[in-house]
Design a protein around this motif. Sequence first.
Motif, PDB file in Angstrom:
ATOM      1  N   ASP A 136       6.660 148.925 -14.500  1.00  0.00           N
ATOM      2  CA  ASP A 136       7.861 148.109 -14.665  1.00  0.00           C
ATOM      3  C   ASP A 136       8.367 147.592 -13.322  1.00  0.00           C
ATOM      4  O   ASP A 136       8.814 146.443 -13.217  1.00  0.00           O
ATOM      5  N   LEU A 137       8.310 148.424 -12.288  1.00  0.00           N
ATOM      6  CA  LEU A 137       8.726 147.978 -10.950  1.00  0.00           C
ATOM      7  C   LEU A 137       7.853 146.813 -10.486  1.00  0.00           C
ATOM      8  O   LEU A 137       8.355 145.838  -9.912  1.00  0.00           O
ATOM      9  N   THR A 138       6.546 146.928 -10.722  1.00  0.00           N
ATOM     10  CA  THR A 138       5.629 145.850 -10.340  1.00  0.00           C
ATOM     11  C   THR A 138       5.982 144.557 -11.051  1.00  0.00           C
ATOM     12  O   THR A 138       6.034 143.481 -10.437  1.00  0.00           O
ATOM     13  N   SER A 139       6.242 144.648 -12.340  1.00  0.00           N
ATOM     14  CA  SER A 139       6.579 143.473 -13.132  1.00  0.00           C
ATOM     15  C   SER A 139       7.900 142.860 -12.673  1.00  0.00           C
ATOM     16  O   SER A 139       8.004 141.648 -12.492  1.00  0.00           O
ATOM     17  N   GLU A 140       8.911 143.688 -12.479  1.00  0.00           N
ATOM     18  CA  GLU A 140      10.227 143.169 -12.094  1.00  0.00           C
ATOM     19  C   GLU A 140      10.208 142.562 -10.697  1.00  0.00           C
ATOM     20  O   GLU A 140      10.872 141.546 -10.455  1.00  0.00           O
ATOM     21  N   CYS A 141       9.463 143.168  -9.779  1.00  0.00           N
ATOM     22  CA  CYS A 141       9.352 142.587  -8.436  1.00  0.00           C
ATOM     23  C   CYS A 141       8.777 141.178  -8.514  1.00  0.00           C
ATOM     24  O   CYS A 141       9.287 140.244  -7.873  1.00  0.00           O
ATOM     25  N   ALA A 142       7.722 141.009  -9.303  1.00  0.00           N
ATOM     26  CA  ALA A 142       7.075 139.700  -9.414  1.00  0.00           C
ATOM     27  C   ALA A 142       8.014 138.690 -10.064  1.00  0.00           C
ATOM     28  O   ALA A 142       8.138 137.541  -9.617  1.00  0.00           O
ATOM     29  N   THR A 143       8.703 139.092 -11.141  1.00  0.00           N
ATOM     30  CA  THR A 143       9.598 138.162 -11.830  1.00  0.00           C
ATOM     31  C   THR A 143      10.812 137.816 -10.971  1.00  0.00           C
ATOM     32  O   THR A 143      11.235 136.654 -10.927  1.00  0.00           O
ATOM     33  N   LEU A 144      11.382 138.795 -10.290  1.00  0.00           N
ATOM     34  CA  LEU A 144      12.546 138.531  -9.450  1.00  0.00           C
ATOM     35  C   LEU A 144      12.193 137.588  -8.303  1.00  0.00           C
ATOM     36  O   LEU A 144      12.954 136.677  -7.970  1.00  0.00           O
ATOM     37  N   LYS A 145      11.049 137.781  -7.723  1.00  0.00           N
ATOM     38  CA  LYS A 145      10.610 136.891  -6.645  1.00  0.00           C
ATOM     39  C   LYS A 145      10.381 135.479  -7.180  1.00  0.00           C
ATOM     40  O   LYS A 145      10.791 134.491  -6.553  1.00  0.00           O
ATOM     41  N   ALA A 146       9.747 135.371  -8.354  1.00  0.00           N
ATOM     42  CA  ALA A 146       9.531 134.062  -8.974  1.00  0.00           C
ATOM     43  C   ALA A 146      10.862 133.391  -9.292  1.00  0.00           C
ATOM     44  O   ALA A 146      11.017 132.178  -9.120  1.00  0.00           O
ATOM     45  N   TYR A 147      11.820 134.164  -9.771  1.00  0.00           N
ATOM     46  CA  TYR A 147      13.153 133.646 -10.083  1.00  0.00           C
ATOM     47  C   TYR A 147      13.812 133.047  -8.842  1.00  0.00           C
ATOM     48  O   TYR A 147      14.352 131.934  -8.882  1.00  0.00           O
ATOM     49  N   CYS A 148      13.754 133.768  -7.725  1.00  0.00           N
ATOM     50  CA  CYS A 148      14.342 133.266  -6.477  1.00  0.00           C
ATOM     51  C   CYS A 148      13.625 132.018  -5.984  1.00  0.00           C
ATOM     52  O   CYS A 148      14.267 131.049  -5.554  1.00  0.00           O
ATOM     53  N   TYR A 149      12.306 132.023  -6.035  1.00  0.00           N
ATOM     54  CA  TYR A 149      11.548 130.840  -5.629  1.00  0.00           C
ATOM     55  C   TYR A 149      11.929 129.626  -6.476  1.00  0.00           C
ATOM     56  O   TYR A 149      12.099 128.516  -5.962  1.00  0.00           O
TER      57      TYR A 149
END
Length: 471
Positions: A136-149
């Motif tokens: 879940d941490l891996t998934s959220e890190c990727a989504t949060l970074k994509a969201y900011c980008y």
Amino acid sequence: MRRRFINTLLGSGLLAAAALPLTGCSLDIPYDNQFSDPDAITTPETGRELLAYAYSSIPNIEFDLALLSDDFQPTYWASRNPTLNNEYTWQRQALIDLSASVWPEYYSVIATVNALTERIPDIKVSSDADRREVADLTSECATLKAYCYFQLLRLYAADPTGPQGLEADGIVLKDRLVMEDLPRSTVSECVAEIRRLLDVAAESGHQGTDPSWLTADATRLLRAEVELYAGNYAEAAEMAEALLNERGYSCFGPDVYRNLWDGTQCDERIFVYNNPDVSQSFYQGIVYDTNTGDYYSVPESIATDFTEGDCRTVWSLCPATTSALGFQYFIGKYNKLRRDKQEIMLINKMRLSAALYVAAQAWCLDGTNHAKAREAMNRYLSLRGAPLIDDSLTGDALLSEILHQKQLEFLGEGERWFDLKHYRASLLNESSTRIPGASDYRWQWPIPKDEYLYNQQMVQNPEWPTSSYDL
């Protein structure tokens, strides 16, 4: 207890210190070693703590974007707040000042995510629950970074419908927690990286459902929005429709809508900002005085399009008569909670209605699914208790009505600014003359001057200053 995370990267190349108290357990990380100490993040619990800090650092710019759009009009009191007035009138310095905080705040979140992503392989797991949390941490890190980008891309890059299309300058893509000079990638490259991150998130199989974190549904909605932005209408519609069907249209009913604002559990929520200390001050800047009115109100032309049976009306508008202003339609939602002396618990960042509007726009824009767009819109509007779209509408007339209904849905929440930027050259070219034309340079926010102190490869957006002495 209180926890602190200090030492985050500001901007895409600037290392600075920040100290923000957050609610939760204490995570003892030495001041100089927050990211560099390999022993700082070694368990799922400490990883979640660092990710919680990243979430809490997400900028809340919804009010600023709403002010820049046509959601508001000035009242008599507006001249008494020059900061808001300068922003409302798109003054260069006001946008420079706004950008000077927004750019580094998003990159600060990205830096924290990069720090955690580097540490995740070293996290020790001893149970299936630990392994699930690491996934879940891996998934959220990727989504949060994509969201900011994606947020940065829409703010700082030229719209892909413009002359340069997807080859226009985008933003800085930063994958490592080191200071380095990096050029701006193209919009196409940025979109590809956002897709890659969302693929990583999807592959991790996020199983959480708490909207305080970026769940699998948030990943899917963000991917649909990215595809709509990039002009891939069939994919955008397919992804948004799948999410709509799985969540169910019952989420658009009046009881669920009320829960969006009263802080209780709500099936329509997909992602919320959950920091009570910040939430309490959200939108407070619009209030001149609770008795005599706000600096800005909702234009009558918009307010009167809400109907009595529409469940959004009572939450979107606060009609009031004051001795100083007479009758005005003040914005509701968070401001209504404040006027009613209720605590603001959560700030909605992503909700299911966004998927409805992604699908409706995509079906309309691909030119072959106007009937499907009307059907989806009317199914949603009937649940909201709003008047239905005329079955005869097609083409630009239908798309214009969809965008109008979207403004009513997200009034005061900042979504309108992105639609103005995207459609200003076509459907929305008759909006207020206060708002710049489609070719105006101010639709691309200025890269902050601090970025030039540390990144020799940075290229400024057209007509914005490249130093503090060139304003």
